[in-house]
Design a protein around this motif. Structure first.
Motif, PDB file in Angstrom:
ATOM      1  N   ALA A  22       0.809  -1.221   0.000  1.00 53.32           N
ATOM      2  CA  ALA A  22       0.000   0.000   0.000  1.00 53.32           C
ATOM      3  C   ALA A  22       0.842   1.270   0.000  1.00 53.32           C
ATOM      4  O   ALA A  22       0.275   2.370   0.104  1.00 53.32           O
ATOM      5  N   LEU A  23       2.171   1.170  -0.130  1.00 51.12           N
ATOM      6  CA  LEU A  23       3.034   2.347   0.030  1.00 51.12           C
ATOM      7  C   LEU A  23       2.691   3.482  -0.936  1.00 51.12           C
ATOM      8  O   LEU A  23       2.488   4.622  -0.496  1.00 51.12           O
ATOM      9  N   PRO A  24       2.626   3.248  -2.252  1.00 49.71           N
ATOM     10  CA  PRO A  24       2.263   4.368  -3.142  1.00 49.71           C
ATOM     11  C   PRO A  24       0.880   4.947  -2.839  1.00 49.71           C
ATOM     12  O   PRO A  24       0.668   6.154  -2.965  1.00 49.71           O
ATOM     13  N   VAL A  25      -0.059   4.085  -2.460  1.00 44.93           N
ATOM     14  CA  VAL A  25      -1.390   4.575  -2.085  1.00 44.93           C
ATOM     15  C   VAL A  25      -1.286   5.474  -0.859  1.00 44.93           C
ATOM     16  O   VAL A  25      -1.886   6.559  -0.810  1.00 44.93           O
ATOM     17  N   SER A  26      -0.516   5.040   0.138  1.00 48.06           N
ATOM     18  CA  SER A  26      -0.340   5.841   1.350  1.00 48.06           C
ATOM     19  C   SER A  26       0.346   7.161   1.034  1.00 48.06           C
ATOM     20  O   SER A  26      -0.013   8.210   1.595  1.00 48.06           O
ATOM     21  N   MET A  27       1.319   7.142   0.142  1.00 48.94           N
ATOM     22  CA  MET A  27       1.996   8.380  -0.241  1.00 48.94           C
ATOM     23  C   MET A  27       1.036   9.329  -0.948  1.00 48.94           C
ATOM     24  O   MET A  27       1.139  10.548  -0.795  1.00 48.94           O
ATOM     25  N   ARG A  28       0.125   8.784  -1.723  1.00 50.74           N
ATOM     26  CA  ARG A  28      -0.878   9.628  -2.390  1.00 50.74           C
ATOM     27  C   ARG A  28      -1.881  10.178  -1.386  1.00 50.74           C
ATOM     28  O   ARG A  28      -2.315  11.339  -1.491  1.00 50.74           O
ATOM     29  N   GLY A  37       3.602   9.964   4.035  1.00 44.87           N
ATOM     30  CA  GLY A  37       2.804   8.742   4.097  1.00 44.87           C
ATOM     31  C   GLY A  37       3.600   7.465   4.214  1.00 44.87           C
ATOM     32  O   GLY A  37       3.011   6.375   4.279  1.00 44.87           O
ATOM     33  N   ILE A  38       4.929   7.549   4.265  1.00 44.35           N
ATOM     34  CA  ILE A  38       5.745   6.332   4.315  1.00 44.35           C
ATOM     35  C   ILE A  38       5.569   5.623   5.659  1.00 44.35           C
ATOM     36  O   ILE A  38       5.406   4.393   5.715  1.00 44.35           O
ATOM     37  N   ARG A  42       2.273   1.199   6.696  1.00 43.79           N
ATOM     38  CA  ARG A  42       2.067  -0.111   7.316  1.00 43.79           C
ATOM     39  C   ARG A  42       0.696  -0.206   7.993  1.00 43.79           C
ATOM     40  O   ARG A  42      -0.056  -1.149   7.719  1.00 43.79           O
ATOM     41  N   PRO A  43       0.310   0.737   8.884  1.00 36.22           N
ATOM     42  CA  PRO A  43      -1.055   0.621   9.448  1.00 36.22           C
ATOM     43  C   PRO A  43      -2.142   0.790   8.399  1.00 36.22           C
ATOM     44  O   PRO A  43      -3.176   0.116   8.468  1.00 36.22           O
ATOM     45  N   LEU A  44      -1.921   1.678   7.403  1.00 32.89           N
ATOM     46  CA  LEU A  44      -2.930   1.824   6.350  1.00 32.89           C
ATOM     47  C   LEU A  44      -3.033   0.550   5.522  1.00 32.89           C
ATOM     48  O   LEU A  44      -4.146   0.101   5.189  1.00 32.89           O
ATOM     49  N   GLY A  45      -1.896  -0.058   5.182  1.00 32.91           N
ATOM     50  CA  GLY A  45      -1.917  -1.305   4.419  1.00 32.91           C
ATOM     51  C   GLY A  45      -2.593  -2.421   5.175  1.00 32.91           C
ATOM     52  O   GLY A  45      -3.386  -3.196   4.596  1.00 32.91           O
ATOM     53  N   LYS A  96      11.659  13.444  -0.459  1.00 32.52           N
ATOM     54  CA  LYS A  96      11.313  14.430   0.571  1.00 32.52           C
ATOM     55  C   LYS A  96      11.060  13.785   1.937  1.00 32.52           C
ATOM     56  O   LYS A  96      11.321  14.407   2.971  1.00 32.52           O
ATOM     57  N   GLY A  97      10.533  12.561   1.935  1.00 32.27           N
ATOM     58  CA  GLY A  97      10.067  11.992   3.199  1.00 32.27           C
ATOM     59  C   GLY A  97      10.874  10.879   3.796  1.00 32.27           C
ATOM     60  O   GLY A  97      10.613  10.475   4.938  1.00 32.27           O
ATOM     61  N   TRP A  98      11.900  10.358   3.084  1.00 32.39           N
ATOM     62  CA  TRP A  98      12.534   9.132   3.572  1.00 32.39           C
ATOM     63  C   TRP A  98      13.292   9.334   4.876  1.00 32.39           C
ATOM     64  O   TRP A  98      13.345   8.424   5.703  1.00 32.39           O
TER      65      TRP A  98
END
Length: 753
Positions: A22-28, A37-38, A42-45, A96-98
């Motif tokens: 779900a990582l790209p979805v969370s980033m969006r 969103g990184i 994990r909780p969103l996925g 930007k977020g890593w």
């Protein structure tokens, strides 16, 4: 140790797979957050996998390992579509977020390892309502369709908040982990995912990673003053796990009394730290990360509403709105009481955003009304939660809310919420002055007099200071939030980003005090112990989470806003002392756990004690797991609540005719049904008439009869009758040992006649 470590790593990696899918979805969805969103992936996925598998199971997709793999592949495909359509954007967001995400990952993993370490030293699923939690977890691991069968009521479905157990069963199904291990791994996973959400939101509010770590500490590791008092009062450190549990932890969770200070008048006053250490896998605990995840979503929607026109809001934020619907909807099966609370907070934030865009940003009426349609999100969530609502029947059929017959004493209330109360008063004293600096003395005096008169009227009407103070605090925080958003300030003459963030925290704290105030006036008519026992529990617990997220940044802002060193010291010094008080109890508790010298089982196996001390009973469990079909119905002696009865069905997930009868009464409200089943079971196990016993066995389609020495004294006296029951001559003995611990197989067809 090696096996436990491997299981712990595999469990964490499984959750990581959900996050990667779900990582790209969370980033969006969470592109406005500093971690992009990184950290929240994990909780969103985990939520997306659970929600999707849950819904699809109702329409035919088996809730099995293969079905779950298909769901993960579906979510990964959605993420692939996001990457394909926005590849360059995703790469920029990652860059930007890593760094922020790396800090969040380190903190998440540290919390997971800490809680897992504590569970290894205290793994037993053998007290309070842990057997109940194991029952639902085993039932969901064993289930292949929805709604899930109730292991303690054969033929019925779980009439309880089972969403958390479903989420915990997913990695267990994928890895093939036994329920007794999955239980303790789930406790650590909940704490870790809560840490991820608290860090992400704290980092967004504070603006620095180190302060984000403070949010994690405030949410998960802050205790009440009762725990600090108990810790100070002790003349020696706990020498056993039992003493650590029941003489240290327990006394910090039963503080407020409804009437005389007797056990029957106790209410439940748990904090997140207590719940994590006590480790009941209850709905309120399992929902911590997902309640916080919804707070993150509501925060992002609130910011977007304040910044964007209606057209851009819906064009840009539809993924966030969709995630909000799913997140809000799944609160209902996970912990039903969190749904209205989260919806109320979301509604308050949307109303604040609409006031801001209309009065401060001077948007048109049409644009404001179009934005106002976003307030329907909880309604859409209610529709998305239909699979749960169709089968859940409330045990309360009328008068759900009644007038509270008792109010909290000030001293007891301060033992629970003394630190948030003091910090709230300090903040208000520091914040209200500057807000009224540009107003006339007459206007300021009128407002102050109105507040004072209202407080006196409430105090006079109720006679209790807590019942009058808490609603006043809620009104003050909501009022200060409105003034923060609408009072002209800065070159743009409207609240900037810092002001919008502060208003979010003010509204959240206002809601938390509203929850505390509500408990002084109304209560749930649910039949749980004292009248307010469950009400304080259900309403106060989310207030703890809100205070942990919102109060720390507010106090930091108050210190930074002060213009003189003396004013800063007046705010900072008592705040630090209060923080020391709230963290002293938890730190002492962790230190005491480290120092326990008692010989104990060090493992993640929650049933290791049974393998050691009740091996005959565990042989029955092993045999049923290996040989009985997943839908085979068991007949056990009816179970007594808060005991080790009904452990065969609890550990295997195979449905029993009746388990803990007291809890089934509370969950269903149908006393006649439970009485009928109890009487049928006792009759079948004691009768000398095989035809009568056979009618009961056929009625519930019983496949196995498990005879285990009960905890209930009344049933213990019936053991000679159980041993002489006619069923013993007409069923097939499978296992037999002293105790009695016996297992019989019911023969079907001509042979049984």
């Amino acid at each position: 140790m090696i096996y436990d470590g491997t299981l712990g790593l595999l469990w964490y990696l499984t959750l990581t797979v959900f996050g990667l899918a779900a990582l790209p979805v969370s980033m969006r969805v969470f592109y406005r957050m500093p971690d992009k969103g990184i950290v929240l992936a994990r909780p969103l996925g985990w939520l997306l996998v659970g929600f999707t598998a849950w819904v699809l199971a109702f329409i035919g997709l088996p809730f099995t390992r293969m079905g779950l793999v298909l769901v993960i592949a579906l979510i990964a495909g959605l993420s692939g579509w996001v990457v394909r359509s926005r590849k360059a954007w995703v790469i920029r967001q990652w860059k930007k977020g890593w760094r922020t995400a790396l800090n969040g990952e380190i903190l998440t993993l540290a919390v997971y390892a800490l809680v897992l370490f504590i569970r290894r030293g205290n793994p037993n699923i053998d007290h309070t309502e842990k057997p109940m939690d194991l029952t639902f977890l085993s039932g969901l691991i064993n289930a292949v369709k929805m709604p899930p069968p109730d292991p303690w009521l054969a033929g019925g479905t779980i009439n309880y908040h089972y969403g958390g157990y479903l989420l915990h069963s997913i990695p267990a199904k994928l890895l093939g982990v036994l329920p007794e291990y999955a239980y303790n791994l789930s406790i650590a996973a909940v704490a870790a995912m809560a840490a991820a959400c608290a860090f992400s939101l704290g980092r967004a509010l504070f603006g620095r990673c180190r302060w984000g770590a403070l949010s994690v500490a405030a949410v998960l590791f802050a205790g009440n003053l009762a725990l600090a008092a108990v810790s100070i009062d002790r003349d020696h450190a706990p020498q056993s796990v039992y003493e650590w549990r029941f003489q240290l932890l327990w006394n910090s969770s039963r503080v407020i009394y409804d009437g005389p200070r007797t056990p029957e008048n106790q209410t439940i006053n748990e904090s997140p730290f207590f719940s994590t250490m006590w480790a009941d896998l209850h709905p309120h605990f399992s929902d911590i990360p997902f309640f916080l995840l919804f707070l993150c979503i509501a925060y992002n929607l609130y910011l977007a509403l304040c910044r964007l026109s209606a057209k851009r809001f819906y064009d840009m934020e539809w993924p966030l709105l969709t995630a909000g619907v799913i997140s809000c909807a799944y609160l209902m099966p996970t912990n039903l009481f969190d749904f209205p609370i989260a919806s109320a907070l979301y509604g308050a934030l949307i109303c604040a955003g609409l006031l801001y865009v209309y009065f401060a940003r001077k948007r048109s009426v049409k644009d404001t009304l179009m934005l106002a349609t976003s307030i329907a999100l909880p309604v859409m969530a209610l529709a998305a939660a239909t699979p749960f609502r169709l089968y859940f029947k409330s045990p309360i059929t009328k008068n759900v809310l009644i007038a509270a017959p008792h109010q909290s004493g000030l001293f007891d209330f301060c033992l629970v919420f003394g630190v948030p109360l003091a910090l709230s008063l300090i903040y208000l004293a520091a914040r209200i002055g500057p807000l009224f600096a540009n107003r006339s003395k007459e206007e300021t005096g009128f407002i102050a007099s109105s507040v004072g008169i209202l407080f006196v009227l409430l105090w006079t009407a109720t006679g209790h200071i807590v019942a009058s103070l808490t609603p006043m605090l809620a009104l003050l925080f909501f009022g200060v939030a409105a003034m923060t958003l609408l009072v002209k300030q800065g070159p743009m003459k409207i609240a900037g980003e810092a002001g919008r963030k502060e208003a979010f925290c003010l509204i959240a704290v206002g809601l938390a005090w509203s929850l505390a105030a509500a408990c002084e006036y109304i209560c749930l008519n649910d039949g749980y112990g004292s009248k307010r026992l469950n009400t304080l529990f259900k309403f106060h617990f989310p207030a703890w989470l809100i205070f942990g997220v919102a109060l720390p940044p507010m106090m930091v802002w108050a210190v930074r806003r002060a213009r003189s060193i003396s004013t800063r010291a007046a705010i900072a010094v008592p705040s630090l002392l209060l923080a020391a008080a709230t963290f002293f109890g938890p730190l002492y508790t962790l230190y005491a756990f480290w120092g326990i010298s008692e010989q104990r089982l060090i493992t993640l196996d929650g049933l290791a004690y049974m393998k050691t001390y009740q091996p005959n009973e565990f042989r029955l469990i092993e045999w049923i797991r290996e040989n009985a079909p997943r839908d085979a119905v068991l007949m056990e002696i009816p179970g007594a609540a808060y005991t080790l009865d009904s452990r065969i069905s609890a550990s295997t997930g195979r449905p029993s005719v009746i388990g803990w009868e007291g809890h089934e009464r509370l969950w269903r409200g149908d006393h006649a049904l439970i009485d009928e089943r109890r009487n049928d079971v006792l009759s079948a196990l004691t009768t000398q008439n095989w035809d009568a016993a056979k009618r009961v066995l056929d009625k519930y389609n019983v496949s196995y009869i498990a005879l285990v020495r009960p905890n209930n004294e009344a049933y213990q006296r019936m053991i000679p009758q159980f041993l002489l029951g006619e069923y013993r001559r007409h069923t097939e003995p499978v296992l037999q040992a002293a105790g009695p611990y016996e297992l019989f197989k019911v023969k079907r067809g001509k042979a049984d006649s």
